[in-house]
Design a protein around this motif. Structure first.
Motif, mmCIF file in Angstrom:
data_model
loop_
_atom_site.group_PDB
_atom_site.id
_atom_site.type_symbol
_atom_site.label_atom_id
_atom_site.label_comp_id
_atom_site.label_asym_id
_atom_site.label_seq_id
_atom_site.Cartn_x
_atom_site.Cartn_y
_atom_site.Cartn_z
ATOM 1 N N GLN A 103 0.811 -1.212 0.000
ATOM 2 C CA GLN A 103 0.000 0.000 0.000
ATOM 3 C C GLN A 103 0.847 1.265 0.000
ATOM 4 O OE1 GLN A 103 -2.668 0.177 3.351
ATOM 5 N NE2 GLN A 103 -3.409 2.216 2.868
ATOM 6 N N ASP A 104 1.877 1.293 0.836
ATOM 7 C CA ASP A 104 2.706 2.494 0.979
ATOM 8 C C ASP A 104 3.831 2.462 -0.049
ATOM 9 O OD1 ASP A 104 4.283 4.607 1.706
ATOM 10 O OD2 ASP A 104 4.772 3.858 3.709
ATOM 11 N N PRO A 105 3.758 3.289 -1.078
ATOM 12 C CA PRO A 105 4.780 3.216 -2.122
ATOM 13 C C PRO A 105 6.174 3.567 -1.622
ATOM 14 C CG PRO A 105 3.382 5.130 -2.458
ATOM 15 C CD PRO A 105 2.757 4.319 -1.359
ATOM 16 N N TYR A 106 6.264 4.454 -0.625
ATOM 17 C CA TYR A 106 7.575 4.843 -0.108
ATOM 18 C C TYR A 106 8.119 3.805 0.863
ATOM 19 C CZ TYR A 106 6.491 9.332 -2.219
ATOM 20 O OH TYR A 106 6.165 10.319 -3.120
ATOM 21 N N GLY A 107 7.241 3.200 1.654
ATOM 22 C CA GLY A 107 7.672 2.209 2.623
ATOM 23 C C GLY A 107 8.149 0.913 2.005
ATOM 24 N N SER A 108 7.776 0.653 0.745
ATOM 25 C CA SER A 108 8.155 -0.607 0.111
ATOM 26 C C SER A 108 9.555 -0.563 -0.488
ATOM 27 C CB SER A 108 7.143 -0.969 -0.988
ATOM 28 O OG SER A 108 7.145 -0.005 -2.017
ATOM 29 N N LEU A 109 10.149 0.621 -0.574
ATOM 30 C CA LEU A 109 11.494 0.770 -1.118
ATOM 31 C C LEU A 109 12.399 1.384 -0.058
ATOM 32 C CD1 LEU A 109 10.636 2.272 -4.636
ATOM 33 C CD2 LEU A 109 11.069 -0.125 -4.080
ATOM 34 N N SER A 110 13.621 0.900 0.038
ATOM 35 C CA SER A 110 14.553 1.435 1.024
ATOM 36 C C SER A 110 14.899 2.885 0.686
ATOM 37 C CB SER A 110 15.834 0.612 1.064
ATOM 38 O OG SER A 110 16.816 1.258 1.865
ATOM 39 N N PRO A 111 14.780 3.811 1.653
ATOM 40 C CA PRO A 111 15.128 5.209 1.378
ATOM 41 C C PRO A 111 16.618 5.422 1.128
ATOM 42 C CG PRO A 111 14.715 4.898 3.717
ATOM 43 C CD PRO A 111 14.331 3.608 3.039
ATOM 44 N N ARG A 112 17.441 4.424 1.465
ATOM 45 C CA ARG A 112 18.901 4.550 1.318
ATOM 46 C C ARG A 112 19.398 4.077 -0.037
ATOM 47 N NH1 ARG A 112 18.065 2.349 6.278
ATOM 48 N NH2 ARG A 112 18.700 0.281 5.568
ATOM 49 N N HIS A 113 18.515 3.435 -0.820
ATOM 50 C CA HIS A 113 18.929 2.882 -2.109
ATOM 51 C C HIS A 113 18.308 3.645 -3.262
ATOM 52 C CE1 HIS A 113 19.535 -1.272 -0.008
ATOM 53 N NE2 HIS A 113 20.543 -0.436 0.209
ATOM 54 N N ARG A 114 19.083 3.851 -4.298
ATOM 55 C CA ARG A 114 18.523 4.440 -5.514
ATOM 56 C C ARG A 114 17.530 3.461 -6.132
ATOM 57 N NH1 ARG A 114 21.471 8.991 -6.842
ATOM 58 N NH2 ARG A 114 23.530 9.104 -5.856
ATOM 59 N N VAL A 115 16.620 4.011 -6.927
ATOM 60 C CA VAL A 115 15.562 3.205 -7.511
ATOM 61 C C VAL A 115 16.137 2.053 -8.328
ATOM 62 C CG1 VAL A 115 13.695 3.255 -9.223
ATOM 63 C CG2 VAL A 115 13.825 5.031 -7.457
ATOM 64 N N ARG A 116 17.202 2.326 -9.084
ATOM 65 C CA ARG A 116 17.761 1.259 -9.928
ATOM 66 C C ARG A 116 18.271 0.099 -9.081
ATOM 67 N NH1 ARG A 116 22.166 5.192 -10.790
ATOM 68 N NH2 ARG A 116 23.898 4.584 -9.437
ATOM 69 N N ASP A 117 18.818 0.397 -7.889
ATOM 70 C CA ASP A 117 19.323 -0.665 -7.022
ATOM 71 C C ASP A 117 18.172 -1.458 -6.408
ATOM 72 O OD1 ASP A 117 22.010 0.031 -7.461
ATOM 73 O OD2 ASP A 117 21.873 1.629 -5.977
ATOM 74 N N ALA A 118 17.053 -0.773 -6.093
ATOM 75 C CA ALA A 118 15.884 -1.476 -5.556
ATOM 76 C C ALA A 118 15.310 -2.433 -6.589
ATOM 77 C CB ALA A 118 14.830 -0.461 -5.125
ATOM 78 N N VAL A 119 15.238 -2.000 -7.839
ATOM 79 C CA VAL A 119 14.705 -2.860 -8.900
ATOM 80 C C VAL A 119 15.663 -4.009 -9.201
ATOM 81 C CG1 VAL A 119 13.972 -2.908 -11.323
ATOM 82 C CG2 VAL A 119 13.353 -0.954 -9.880
ATOM 83 N N ALA A 120 16.962 -3.743 -9.078
ATOM 84 C CA ALA A 120 17.968 -4.771 -9.365
ATOM 85 C C ALA A 120 18.082 -5.814 -8.266
ATOM 86 C CB ALA A 120 19.329 -4.112 -9.574
ATOM 87 N N GLU A 121 17.654 -5.479 -7.053
ATOM 88 C CA GLU A 121 17.866 -6.375 -5.916
ATOM 89 C C GLU A 121 17.332 -7.790 -6.147
ATOM 90 O OE1 GLU A 121 17.268 -6.494 -1.065
ATOM 91 O OE2 GLU A 121 16.053 -5.130 -2.276
#
Length: 230
Positions: A91-109
């Motif tokens: 539900q929370d779009p910000y809570g689902s991604l680490s604030p310390r990682h760039r978007v590309r790193d979150a998608v690559a994880e």
């Protein structure tokens, strides 16, 4: 899995928290390429149901069969190759991604964790961002630098990286501005048509359920009170 069998089959699911029964013998099926909505007021058992479906919390009773496999009897090691095939979008779009990682790193994880990262990895991340309607240049940004709708699209891209067959959508548009919701729902509909995804869709808004889902189940006090096609 035989084509005649559901992608997901839940039988007599029970989830208890101490003396409280949050999910009381809930049963349903979901076919490949279908959207099933779980609808009902806050506290009715929707989220507890999908948490048990994903095996993030083991149910106290019942069965969860995915692609023909009974998940509740599998060890964590045995579940490891199954988990990429059923991915949550929260539900929370910000809570689902680490604030310390760039978007590309979150998608690559997911690609890295699943051992699928190679020389083509960066272009794969760019393709995923483009597929959800984000300029690949947004991969250089941190989540707080995106709007809510953009961040939710990034979360969907991250889920798609695992090449799932089932997405569990936990109120995926309820935290977004009304003007943004339609765009995200249209994206999900397009992805379903393109990739044949099945959606287990938690939503409290009946108007959205009628528009988006093929079938719906209404829950109250942990039980199914109504089910049917939209």
């Amino acid at each position: 899995m035989s084509p005649s069998h559901p992608l997901l089959e839940v039988r007599d699911l029970v989830v208890r928290y101490g003396p409280v029964t949050a999910v009381d013998h809930v049963s349903f099926t979901l076919d490949a390429g279908e959207t099933l909505a779980l609808n009902g007021p806050s506290g009715c058992g929707k989220s507890s149901t999908v948490t048990a479906v994903l095996q993030l919390r083991r149910p106290d009773a019942g069965e969860v069969r995915f692609e023909g496999r009974e998940l509740t009897r599998l060890t964590e090691r045995e579940l490891r190759p199954v988990r990429p095939r059923m991915q949550p979008v929260f539900q929370d779009p910000y809570g689902s991604l680490s604030p310390r990682h760039r978007v590309r790193d979150a998608v690559a994880e997911p690609l890295r964790v699943q051992g699928r990262w190679d020389a083509r990895g960066p272009s794969r991340v760019a393709e995923l961002l483009d597929r959800v309607g984000l300029d690949p240049a947004y991969g250089d940004r941190f989540p707080h630098e995106l709007s809510g709708g953009q961040c939710q699209r990034a979360g969907i891209a991250r889920a798609l990286a695992s090449e799932p067959r089932l997405l569990v959508l936990d109120e995926p548009v309820s935290a977004l501005d009304p003007s943004v919701r339609a765009g995200v729902l249209n994206l999900l509909a397009d992805l379903q048509d393109e990739l044949g995804l099945a959606y287990l869709f938690i939503c409290h808004d009946r108007a959205i359920v009628r528009h988006f889902a093929d079938r719906s189940i209404e829950m109250r006090d942990g039980r199914v009170t109504r089910s049917g096609r939209q």
